[in-house]
Design a protein around this motif. Sequence first.
Motif, PDB file in Angstrom:
ATOM      1  N   ASN A  37     -44.010  44.585 -63.987  1.00  0.00           N
ATOM      2  CA  ASN A  37     -44.816  45.338 -63.629  1.00  0.00           C
ATOM      3  C   ASN A  37     -45.065  45.877 -62.155  1.00  0.00           C
ATOM      4  OD1 ASN A  37     -47.395  46.831 -64.256  1.00  0.00           O
ATOM      5  ND2 ASN A  37     -48.806  45.293 -63.571  1.00  0.00           N
ATOM      6  N   VAL A  38     -43.722  46.032 -61.904  1.00  0.00           N
ATOM      7  CA  VAL A  38     -43.450  46.465 -60.350  1.00  0.00           C
ATOM      8  C   VAL A  38     -43.044  47.974 -60.334  1.00  0.00           C
ATOM      9  CG1 VAL A  38     -41.891  46.247 -58.326  1.00  0.00           C
ATOM     10  CG2 VAL A  38     -42.618  44.279 -59.625  1.00  0.00           C
ATOM     11  N   PRO A  39     -43.884  48.900 -59.770  1.00  0.00           N
ATOM     12  CA  PRO A  39     -43.351  50.256 -59.444  1.00  0.00           C
ATOM     13  C   PRO A  39     -42.304  50.412 -58.908  1.00  0.00           C
ATOM     14  CG  PRO A  39     -45.345  49.778 -58.053  1.00  0.00           C
ATOM     15  CD  PRO A  39     -45.064  48.658 -58.964  1.00  0.00           C
ATOM     16  N   PHE A  40     -41.377  51.471 -59.198  1.00  0.00           N
ATOM     17  CA  PHE A  40     -40.206  51.783 -58.611  1.00  0.00           C
ATOM     18  C   PHE A  40     -39.908  53.503 -58.830  1.00  0.00           C
ATOM     19  CE2 PHE A  40     -39.022  51.295 -62.907  1.00  0.00           C
ATOM     20  CZ  PHE A  40     -37.976  51.920 -63.280  1.00  0.00           C
ATOM     21  N   GLU A  41     -39.013  53.743 -57.983  1.00  0.00           N
ATOM     22  CA  GLU A  41     -38.714  55.201 -58.261  1.00  0.00           C
ATOM     23  C   GLU A  41     -37.385  55.267 -59.202  1.00  0.00           C
ATOM     24  OE1 GLU A  41     -38.225  58.024 -55.351  1.00  0.00           O
ATOM     25  OE2 GLU A  41     -39.442  56.965 -54.074  1.00  0.00           O
ATOM     26  N   ASP A  42     -37.364  55.842 -60.411  1.00  0.00           N
ATOM     27  CA  ASP A  42     -36.341  55.847 -61.424  1.00  0.00           C
ATOM     28  C   ASP A  42     -35.561  57.332 -61.344  1.00  0.00           C
ATOM     29  OD1 ASP A  42     -34.904  55.436 -63.662  1.00  0.00           O
ATOM     30  OD2 ASP A  42     -36.314  55.669 -65.054  1.00  0.00           O
ATOM     31  N   VAL A  43     -34.828  57.245 -60.414  1.00  0.00           N
ATOM     32  CA  VAL A  43     -34.068  58.325 -60.059  1.00  0.00           C
ATOM     33  C   VAL A  43     -33.026  58.626 -61.175  1.00  0.00           C
ATOM     34  CG1 VAL A  43     -32.914  59.785 -58.379  1.00  0.00           C
ATOM     35  CG2 VAL A  43     -34.449  57.977 -57.641  1.00  0.00           C
ATOM     36  N   ARG A  44     -33.176  59.658 -62.026  1.00  0.00           N
ATOM     37  CA  ARG A  44     -32.287  59.789 -63.109  1.00  0.00           C
ATOM     38  C   ARG A  44     -31.424  61.071 -62.704  1.00  0.00           C
ATOM     39  NH1 ARG A  44     -33.913  57.795 -68.428  1.00  0.00           N
ATOM     40  NH2 ARG A  44     -35.475  56.056 -68.021  1.00  0.00           N
ATOM     41  N   ILE A  45     -30.191  61.131 -62.756  1.00  0.00           N
ATOM     42  CA  ILE A  45     -29.128  62.049 -62.030  1.00  0.00           C
ATOM     43  C   ILE A  45     -28.637  62.756 -63.259  1.00  0.00           C
ATOM     44  CG2 ILE A  45     -27.211  62.542 -60.739  1.00  0.00           C
ATOM     45  CD1 ILE A  45     -27.897  60.004 -59.231  1.00  0.00           C
ATOM     46  N   PRO A  46     -28.898  64.048 -63.288  1.00  0.00           N
ATOM     47  CA  PRO A  46     -28.345  64.802 -64.430  1.00  0.00           C
ATOM     48  C   PRO A  46     -26.747  64.820 -64.191  1.00  0.00           C
ATOM     49  CG  PRO A  46     -29.843  66.235 -63.465  1.00  0.00           C
ATOM     50  CD  PRO A  46     -29.883  65.078 -62.538  1.00  0.00           C
ATOM     51  N   LYS A  47     -26.034  64.500 -65.367  1.00  0.00           N
ATOM     52  CA  LYS A  47     -24.639  64.308 -65.228  1.00  0.00           C
ATOM     53  C   LYS A  47     -23.973  65.562 -64.581  1.00  0.00           C
ATOM     54  CE  LYS A  47     -23.953  60.696 -68.746  1.00  0.00           C
ATOM     55  NZ  LYS A  47     -23.346  60.436 -69.988  1.00  0.00           N
ATOM     56  N   THR A  48     -24.378  66.836 -64.830  1.00  0.00           N
ATOM     57  CA  THR A  48     -23.894  67.892 -64.170  1.00  0.00           C
ATOM     58  C   THR A  48     -23.970  67.930 -62.949  1.00  0.00           C
ATOM     59  OG1 THR A  48     -25.909  69.301 -64.739  1.00  0.00           O
ATOM     60  CG2 THR A  48     -24.022  69.265 -66.125  1.00  0.00           C
ATOM     61  N   ASP A  49     -24.901  67.220 -62.089  1.00  0.00           N
ATOM     62  CA  ASP A  49     -25.172  67.166 -60.622  1.00  0.00           C
ATOM     63  C   ASP A  49     -24.374  66.279 -60.087  1.00  0.00           C
ATOM     64  OD1 ASP A  49     -27.128  69.136 -61.199  1.00  0.00           O
ATOM     65  OD2 ASP A  49     -28.905  67.836 -60.699  1.00  0.00           O
ATOM     66  N   TRP A  50     -23.795  65.149 -60.933  1.00  0.00           N
ATOM     67  CA  TRP A  50     -23.235  63.962 -60.329  1.00  0.00           C
ATOM     68  C   TRP A  50     -21.887  64.297 -59.308  1.00  0.00           C
ATOM     69  CZ3 TRP A  50     -23.572  59.504 -58.221  1.00  0.00           C
ATOM     70  CH2 TRP A  50     -22.593  58.723 -58.110  1.00  0.00           C
ATOM     71  N   PRO A  51     -20.877  65.044 -60.085  1.00  0.00           N
ATOM     72  CA  PRO A  51     -19.827  65.515 -58.918  1.00  0.00           C
ATOM     73  C   PRO A  51     -20.100  65.951 -57.464  1.00  0.00           C
ATOM     74  CG  PRO A  51     -19.307  66.251 -61.264  1.00  0.00           C
ATOM     75  CD  PRO A  51     -20.940  65.848 -61.185  1.00  0.00           C
ATOM     76  N   ALA A  52     -21.274  66.578 -57.407  1.00  0.00           N
ATOM     77  CA  ALA A  52     -21.493  67.114 -55.952  1.00  0.00           C
ATOM     78  C   ALA A  52     -22.485  65.709 -55.362  1.00  0.00           C
ATOM     79  CB  ALA A  52     -22.523  68.157 -56.258  1.00  0.00           C
ATOM     80  N   MET A  53     -22.687  64.856 -55.931  1.00  0.00           N
ATOM     81  CA  MET A  53     -23.483  63.990 -55.339  1.00  0.00           C
ATOM     82  C   MET A  53     -22.666  62.712 -55.020  1.00  0.00           C
ATOM     83  SD  MET A  53     -27.117  64.132 -57.335  1.00  0.00           S
ATOM     84  CE  MET A  53     -27.852  62.841 -56.481  1.00  0.00           C
ATOM     85  N   LYS A  54     -21.520  62.303 -55.669  1.00  0.00           N
ATOM     86  CA  LYS A  54     -20.942  61.039 -55.745  1.00  0.00           C
ATOM     87  C   LYS A  54     -20.483  60.567 -54.470  1.00  0.00           C
ATOM     88  CE  LYS A  54     -16.530  62.107 -58.026  1.00  0.00           C
ATOM     89  NZ  LYS A  54     -15.913  61.791 -59.208  1.00  0.00           N
ATOM     90  N   ASN A  55     -20.163  61.496 -53.682  1.00  0.00           N
ATOM     91  CA  ASN A  55     -19.595  61.172 -52.273  1.00  0.00           C
ATOM     92  C   ASN A  55     -20.613  60.855 -51.077  1.00  0.00           C
ATOM     93  OD1 ASN A  55     -16.623  61.138 -52.829  1.00  0.00           O
ATOM     94  ND2 ASN A  55     -16.943  63.695 -53.163  1.00  0.00           N
TER      95      ASN A  55
END
Length: 200
Positions: free
Chosen positions: A27-45
């Motif tokens: 029961n602990v709030p958190f930010e569930d950041v769900r990354i679209p797979k299409t966005d991942w190549p531009a984000m992973k670095n």
Amino acid sequence: MPNLMKLYYFDTEGYGEVSRLIFKFANVPFEDVRIPKTDWPAMKNEPRFLTQQIPILELANGKILGESKAIQYYLGKLYGFMGKDVFEDAKIQQYVFGLDDNGGAGKAIMLETDLAKKAELAKAFYVNVVVNILQNYTKFLNENGNNGHLVGDKLTVADLALYQALKTFMLFNIPIENEFPILSQFLVNMKEKVAKLSHA
């Protein structure tokens, strides 16, 4: 409002779901950041992705933790989902890591696009890998008194990991309900617990 921890993963269950469940059961709030797979190549670095892989956990103080099982262990210790002593912690880790002893076969099935080959791989996966895992985890539940938990008498990271593994096996039409009644009941009980979370 204090900063929340952020869990970064794709918009699927996969390697991020056990950690999400720990947050929810605690029961602990958190930010569930769900990354679209299409966005991942531009984000992973980006610097936060230490090894260009996810999941990662970003703590409220900005520190970063990678690797799914390290994150599970950290959250489990933080929120009371590990054992009562060092030995129980080790048993939990034993069971968590044991569920990954499949040589990547499950991932290969998911990635296969030819339906005939997929069916052939799934059959071999069941015979050569899954049956042994299911027999072992039936034994482990029995050894702990068949009380619905793998270790001790409360929900732990090991139970959540087994729950996720069984759900994944069901995607391959593994006959858990007919051939492994103890695991089938475990899965039913866990589904009920998780369902209550969404209605809390």
